[in-house]
Design a protein around this motif. Structure first.
Motif, PDB file in Angstrom:
ATOM      1  N   LEU A 123       0.834  -1.194   0.000  1.00 15.57           N
ATOM      2  CA  LEU A 123       0.000   0.000   0.000  1.00 15.57           C
ATOM      3  C   LEU A 123       0.875   1.252   0.000  1.00 15.57           C
ATOM      4  O   LEU A 123       1.959   1.264   0.592  1.00 15.57           O
ATOM      5  CB  LEU A 123      -0.908   0.006   1.229  1.00 15.57           C
ATOM      6  N   PRO A 124       0.403   2.325  -0.641  1.00 15.76           N
ATOM      7  CA  PRO A 124       1.183   3.579  -0.667  1.00 15.76           C
ATOM      8  C   PRO A 124       1.027   4.347   0.640  1.00 15.76           C
ATOM      9  O   PRO A 124       0.287   5.336   0.722  1.00 15.76           O
ATOM     10  CB  PRO A 124       0.561   4.331  -1.846  1.00 15.76           C
ATOM     11  N   LEU A 125       1.739   3.890   1.685  1.00 13.73           N
ATOM     12  CA  LEU A 125       1.640   4.501   3.003  1.00 13.73           C
ATOM     13  C   LEU A 125       2.916   5.275   3.331  1.00 13.73           C
ATOM     14  O   LEU A 125       3.990   4.932   2.840  1.00 13.73           O
ATOM     15  CB  LEU A 125       1.412   3.413   4.061  1.00 13.73           C
ATOM     16  N   PRO A 126       2.837   6.318   4.141  1.00 16.43           N
ATOM     17  CA  PRO A 126       4.047   7.075   4.497  1.00 16.43           C
ATOM     18  C   PRO A 126       5.010   6.224   5.313  1.00 16.43           C
ATOM     19  O   PRO A 126       4.603   5.379   6.100  1.00 16.43           O
ATOM     20  CB  PRO A 126       3.497   8.244   5.334  1.00 16.43           C
TER      21      PRO A 126
END
Length: 302
Positions: free
Chosen positions: A39-42
């Motif tokens: 997932l594109p998570l920080p």
């Protein structure tokens, strides 16, 4: 643990049964070979890149920056007398486009991983290691170190996120700093900027030997930095031979004055003032400085 078994049905059909689900073996193999989707998570320790040109040398530090997050960093999260990755995640990488000296120690051009060995709050070793593909300190080996540089960190204002930053950048020198929590460690980097410049000058002039402006620029660089006076004279004489202008005559006057040949410098300064054109903005902006210098040289010559 996932329970599964493999079976072959009549007709040669191969199946994998996992947790009560029947999946064709070919499909199961394809799923296993596909890369994991993330997932594109920080990131907890965000990626950062800092770059600096020192003289003619490009330097970059590529790293991930962890946060303090209420923890005690030096001596606890980063234990004393243990090698530290000097960042987070994979190696922190420093890259030099040309050879430099760090606190006097020679470092060839190339890419290196950065480590720090903190012995105490007043005693660090800054380490450059030749291996740049590790995950942090995993796999680190001292035999791969290029240099170990002792540094004395200083107390500094609190910084939540680790930061690499450059300061005091001049013509061929700068400082690289590492700041985190309440300490900052600094390295003094020097480059052989004049040797690099001279090599570039020679290469350019070899391609355009008849360009009077390039010859004048080369002479001006040498005059400004008070190096290679005889080479500067050769360049400026050739520039004047190709095109006799106020600019190259003024440069020759400055060169002669730097060698304390004021009488001859006066001759070329007067010639430069005579050759200057009233509609030349560059000449008009330099004219007051030229007249002041001429007056000073006359006082020294007579």
């Amino acid at each position: 643990m996932r329970s599964c078994f493999h079976t072959v049905l009549a007709g040669g059909i191969s199946l994998v049964v996992s947790l009560g689900m029947v999946v064709p073996a070919a499909e199961a193999q394809q799923q296993a070979s596909e890369p994991a989707v993330q997932l594109p998570l920080p990131q907890a320790s965000p990626h950062a890149l800092v770059q600096q040109t020192i003289g003619l040398t490009d330097i970059s530090v590529d790293y991930h920056a962890p946060g303090v997050k209420g923890r005690t960093i030096w001596g606890q999260l980063v234990p004393y007398s243990q090698i530290w990755r000097a960042g987070a995640n994979e190696n922190t990488i420093i890259k030099f486009s040309a050879a430099v000296r760090i606190n006097g120690q020679a470092v060839p051009a190339g890419s290196y991983s950065i480590y720090v060995l903190p012995v105490s709050d007043q005693d660090w070793q800054f380490v450059l290691n030749r291996v740049i593909t590790h995950w942090g300190a995993e796999g680190y080996e001292e035999k791969d170190d290029l240099v170990r540089i002792p540094i004395v960190p200083e107390a500094s204002p609190f910084r939540e996120t680790l930061l690499y930053w450059f300061s005091d950048a001049k013509n061929g020198t700068a400082r690289l700093n590492l700041s985190w929590e309440k300490l900052t460690g600094s390295l003094y980097i020097t480059t052989d900027v004049h040797a690099q410049a001279l090599a570039g000058i020679e290469q350019t002039l070899a391609k355009q030997p008849g360009n009077w402006q390039l010859l004048a620029q080369a002479a001006e660089y040498l005059i400004q930095n008070n190096i290679q006076a005889e080479l500067a004279l050769r360049y400026i004489n050739e520039s004047i031979r190709l095109n006799d202008t106020y600019l190259n005559n003024w440069l020759k006057a400055r060169l002669l004055a730097s060698k304390e040949d004021y009488s001859t410098a006066i001759v070329y300064a007067r010639k430069a003032l005579k050759l200057g054109e009233k509609d030349d903005n560059a000449f008009m902006s330099q004219q007051p400085t030229m007249r002041i210098a001429l007056t000073e040289w006359q006082a020294k010559a007579y």
